[in-house]
Write an enzyme that holds these catalytic residues in place. Structure first.
Site, PDB file in Angstrom:
ATOM      1  N   GLY A 118      49.179  51.108  14.736  1.00 59.20           N
ATOM      2  CA  GLY A 118      49.197  52.544  14.478  1.00 59.20           C
ATOM      3  C   GLY A 118      50.070  53.368  15.411  1.00 59.20           C
ATOM      4  O   GLY A 118      50.067  54.589  15.335  1.00 59.20           O
ATOM      5  N   SER A 177      43.008  31.333  57.004  1.00 59.97           N
ATOM      6  CA  SER A 177      42.578  32.067  55.821  1.00 59.97           C
ATOM      7  C   SER A 177      43.258  33.435  55.869  1.00 59.97           C
ATOM      8  O   SER A 177      43.100  34.180  56.844  1.00 59.97           O
ATOM      9  CB  SER A 177      41.055  32.223  55.807  1.00 59.97           C
ATOM     10  OG  SER A 177      40.684  32.924  54.642  1.00 59.97           O
TER      11      SER A 177
END
Ligand code: PEP
Ligand code: MG
Length: 887
Positions: free
Chosen positions: A104, A770
């Protein structure tokens, strides 16, 4: 020579489904259907390349026009009709079709080819004057609106006037005389607005319509849709010119949309809606409420049987759920479109797993078909079954999930409210593509009209917005800014809750709860685990979260933030005592009180994660965070002074003094992380003792405990070596006391730019790395983590930043530093284990990037673990496939 125009039709098709980039999704699949022998009205596709050329130059190369003419000639020959023929005219539709569907968003023109002369021919040919003029007035209005830019409303109000004049209610009550008059009035509107006559040459009409569809690529709603869906602006759309077929030729004609499986639940059941005696756009526009597809068999049985058969064939051919559009003209079925159907998250998982069971696709394809957003949605809130509900209305359950918000009646209001952080439910009679921004901004959408394939339903499902449609009991009073339903009046900004899974509308704010993982999702995630080579851990700092994360598939803890344990109500007095201590002896005494509590925490967490690694980060935040706020203390002091409670005044004054002495101008860059551990070693010693005592006790019970102790905010190798020395000393002491040996590791966060640069030195001292990408982002950009909301959204709007770098990892900057860190770290320890535990560890794009640069595992909050498992599997396949391509 370049081919710009591709023909499709029985035995004369040039394209195929793999040519979506060039022909757009619609054009490529129309070609594919024609190749499969499925009845498709013939036509041709003008490529996306032409769109790009046209939008750049505002004209076409000669060759495009030549190929276009050739295609029109071919189409006329194939149909045995000519455009504009006064006896028996060929009529066509002109539609857009980008490489990914943008429902649309762009323009369409139907019934093109009608003129004052050809409409007479059409009327004679079909022996139905009313039908011919109905098509003509629709065409003029659509052409006027889409191609000439005359507001549709101007035509619509003329229809309303005509109906009033004749005292009739519906458009279908207008007879051919009325329609003829409307045609004249419509043409008058065009003359008035544009200063020229409605074009009477069909070839001129066609070229103007083609230009308009190409131009619609750049209309505002298409631009917004592309932005929301990450569609590239440079792709352009194709244009499909196709022979018209009519669903509005009486009771053996009709039009509909269908899905080969239920797009809401994924159930393997033909699903869809249709309208008898109606034209294509009527179904999606939600103007009339359509019937369910299973009743079509009673009305036009042969066409229905053929439709079911074709849909099954299409699904097997494309090996995915299809969303189709069809028209039946006087009993004869035509397929107008097939595409991969948009689906809810639940349906995506069910369809993928079912199709594996049916042997249609393999497990890898299934894992690739489900998106990270799907999993995210499945883990979205639903209504608490214990909650007391006052259901005030029922509509169709168009897009599942529950949403709570304040009622707004316009898309703009939803957007404005979102800007100030307010949650809304957008309530509309029906939505249109102009509402797209408001739908995105709202928590959920409720409409009065429309079916399960109406605009609101399709867009809602695509966005994953809870959505209830077709709730006809509601009447909206825009003037008074309220809606009424079953005796209730709900005003603008009143709270409502909607449940898009069952279609209910509930008054007020209802408690929502998180969803759980169902059997199909569990199965899919197990397949993902079989594929992936990237580890997935969780960030958790209490036994309940750890257990939940394990249940959700975490393979250990990548970050346990020990400071969170200090905030407990029963701990804070001891923590404060430790901070207030004026000498080491008093501090140690307070720490002694904390020790058993910390140990208890670790015992719980270790138990939840038995056999899996648990990375425990030693205390990180500056100490003042554990003391009360200065303003709060000042207030307390004032109160005590007025009440004359002298005993406590000194105590509070002392705390204020300590707060002032601990105050830092830049706490994020201040006395925190390992700096704290180095200046107050007894704090880290207590924590390490608690970790090791817990580990020894559980090991003695026969459990396998894998502790990994992590030092935060290291930038200098000596910070790590000193901290590590202390950690090891305490750990060895505890193990000697207990007479046990535990295999523990000592690693570090890499969260400062300097740490990435000297990662080779640091790696010599570290058992693992980490990446703390929160702090690494903060320190790389120099953006304060706590203050970015003041400028990052503005940066995003201005295009300075694409994403908030604290949500999506900045690959160019932070990512480059990570690469340096990984390279340097592994240059001294090739097997060095490296993870990522900042917020980015649960964000799909960042997970894929982390995997590509050689990270071993990501760590994220428990509810993001399933997303990480899926994305890790997808990135494993992506990396493998890219590698195979290179070799
Ligand atoms: C980080 O900085 O990325 C991190 C995980 O630590 P915190 O968010 O606790 O600072
Ligand atoms: Mg940090």
């Amino acid at each position: 020579m370049s081919k710009f125009v591709y023909f499709f039709g029985k035995d004369v098709t040039d394209g195929k489904s793999s040519m979506k980039d060039l022909l757009g999704g619609k054009g490529a699949n129309l070609a594919e259907m024609a190749n499969l022998g499925v009845p498709v009205p013939p036509g041709f596709t003008i490529t996306t390349e032409v769109c790009v050329l046209y939008l750049k130059e505002n004209k076409y190369p000669e060759e495009v026009l030549r190929q276009e003419k050739e295609a029109i000639d071919k189409l006329e020959a194939l149909n045995g009709k000519r455009l504009g023929d006064p006896e028996d005219p060929l009529l066509v539709s002109v539609r857009s079709g980008a490489r990914v569907s943008m429902p649309g968003m762009m323009d369409t023109v139907l019934n093109l080819g009608l003129t004052d002369k050809s409409v007479i021919g059409l009327a004679k040919k079909v022996n139905d004057e009313r039908f011919a003029y109905d098509c003509y007035r629709r065409f003029i209005a659509m052409f006027g609106d889409v191609v000439l830019g005359v507001e549709f409303r101007k035509f619509d109000s003329l229809i309303e006037d005509k109906k009033k004049e004749l005292g009739v209610k519906s458009d279908t009550d207008l007879d051919s005389k009325a329609l003829k008059e409307l045609v004249e009035r419509f043409k008058g509107v065009i003359k008035l607005e544009k200063g020229f006559e409605f074009p009477q040459d069909p070839k001129v009409q066609l070229q103007m319509a083609i230009n308009a569809v190409f131009d619609s690529w750049n209309n505002q709603r298409a631009i917004t849709y592309r932005k929301l869906n990450g569609i590239d602006d440079s792709w352009g759309t194709a244009v499909n010119v196709q022979t018209m077929v009519y669903g509005n030729r009486g009771n053996t004609s009709g039009t509909g949309v269908a899905f080969t499986r239920n797009p809401s639940t994924g159930e393997k059941k033909f699903f869809g809606e249709y309208l008898i005696n109606a034209q294509g756009e009527d179904v999606v526009a939600g103007i009339r409420t359509p019937d369910f597809i299973n009743t079509l068999g009673d009305k036009i049985p042969e066409a229905y049987a053929q439709l079911v058969d074709i849909c099954q064939r299409l699904e097997s051919h494309f090996t995915d759920m299809q969303d189709i559009e069809f028209t039946i003209q006087e009993g004869k079925l035509y397929m107008l479109q097939t595409r991969t159907g948009k689906r809810t998250a639940a349906a995506a998982v069910k369809i993928a797993t079912d199709m594996v069971a049916e042997g249609l696709i393999d497990k890898e394809t299934a894992v690739n078909r489900v998106k990270a957003e799907h999993i995210d949605l499945l883990l979205h809130p639903r209504i608490d079954p214990e909650a007391k509900l006052e259901v005030i209305a029922k509509g169709l359950p168009a897009s599942p999930g529950a949403a709570v918000g304040k009622v707004v009646f316009t898309a703009e209001a939803a957007e404005e409210m979102a800007e100030i952080g307010e949650k809304t439910i957008l309530v509309r009679t029906e939505t249109s593509p102009e509402d797209i921004g408001g739908m995105a901004a709202a928590q959920g959408v409720l409409t009065v009209r429309g079916g399960m394939t109406s605009h609101a339903a399709v867009v809602g499902r695509g966005m994953g917005k809870p959505c209830v449609v077709g709730c006809g009991e509601i009447s909206i009073d825009m003037k008074n800014a309220h809606f009424m339903v079953n005796g209730f009046t709900i005003k603008e900004h009143d709270f409502i809750t909607i449940d898009g899974s069952i279609g209910s509308v509930i008054i007020g704010k209802v408690d929502l709860i998180d969803a759980e993982i169902n059997y199909d999702l569990r199965k899919l995630l197990i397949w993902a685990d079989e594929i992936r080579t990237l580890g997935v851990r969780t960030n958790a700092d209490n036994p309940a979260d750890a257990a939940l994360a394990r249940e959700l598939g975490a393979e250990g803890i990548g970050l346990c933030r020990t400071e969170h344990m200090f905030f407990g109500e029963d701990r804070i007095p001891a923590v404060r005592e430790m901070i207030m201590a004026e000498d080491e002896k008093t501090r140690k005494k307070a720490l002694k009180r904390l020790l058993p509590m910390q140990k208890e925490d670790f015992i719980g967490i270790f138990r939840s994660m038995e056999g899996l690694p648990v990375t425990i980060r030693l205390l990180d935040p500056p100490l003042h965070e554990f003391l009360p706020d200065k303003e709060e203390l000042d207030e307390k002091l004032r109160e005590l002074e007025t009440s004359g409670d002298c005993g406590k005044i000194d105590e509070v004054k002392k705390v204020i003094q300590r707060v002032v002495s601990l105050k830092e101008l830049n706490p994020m860059l201040g006395h925190r992380g390992c700096r704290l551990g180095i200046t107050y070693p007894e704090i880290y010693n207590m924590q390490v003792r608690a970790i090791m005592e817990a580990a020894c006790e559980l090991t003695a019970e026969g459990m396998e405990i894998v502790p990994e102790i992590m030092i935060p905010l290291v930038g200098l190798v000596k910070e790590l070596s000193l901290s590590k020395e202390e950690v090891c000393k305490t750990a060895e002491t505890v193990m000697a006391e207990k007479g046990m040996k535990i295999d523990y590791k000592v690693g570090t966060m890499i969260e400062l730019p300097r740490a990435t640069i000297v990662a080779d030195q640091i790696a010599k001292e570290a058992d693992f790395f980490s990446f703390g990408t929160n702090d690494l982002t903060q320190t790389t950009f120099g953006f304060s983590r706590d203050d970015v909301s003041k400028f990052v959204p503005i940066y995003q709007k201005a295009g300075i930043l694409e994403h908030d770098p604290f949500a999506v990892l900045d690959q160019e900057g932070v990512g480059e530093l990570m690469k340096i860190g990984i390279g340097k770290g592994r240059s001294v320890k090739p097997e060095l284990k490296i993870g990522i535990c900042g917020e980015h560890g649960g964000e799909p794009k960042s997970i894929t990037f982390a995997h590509q640069i050689g990270i071993d595992y990501v760590s994220c909050s428990p509810y993001r673990v399933p997303i990480a498992r899926l994305v890790a599997a997808q990135s494993t396949m992506e990396i493998r496939d890219a590698k195979n391509k290179r070799t």
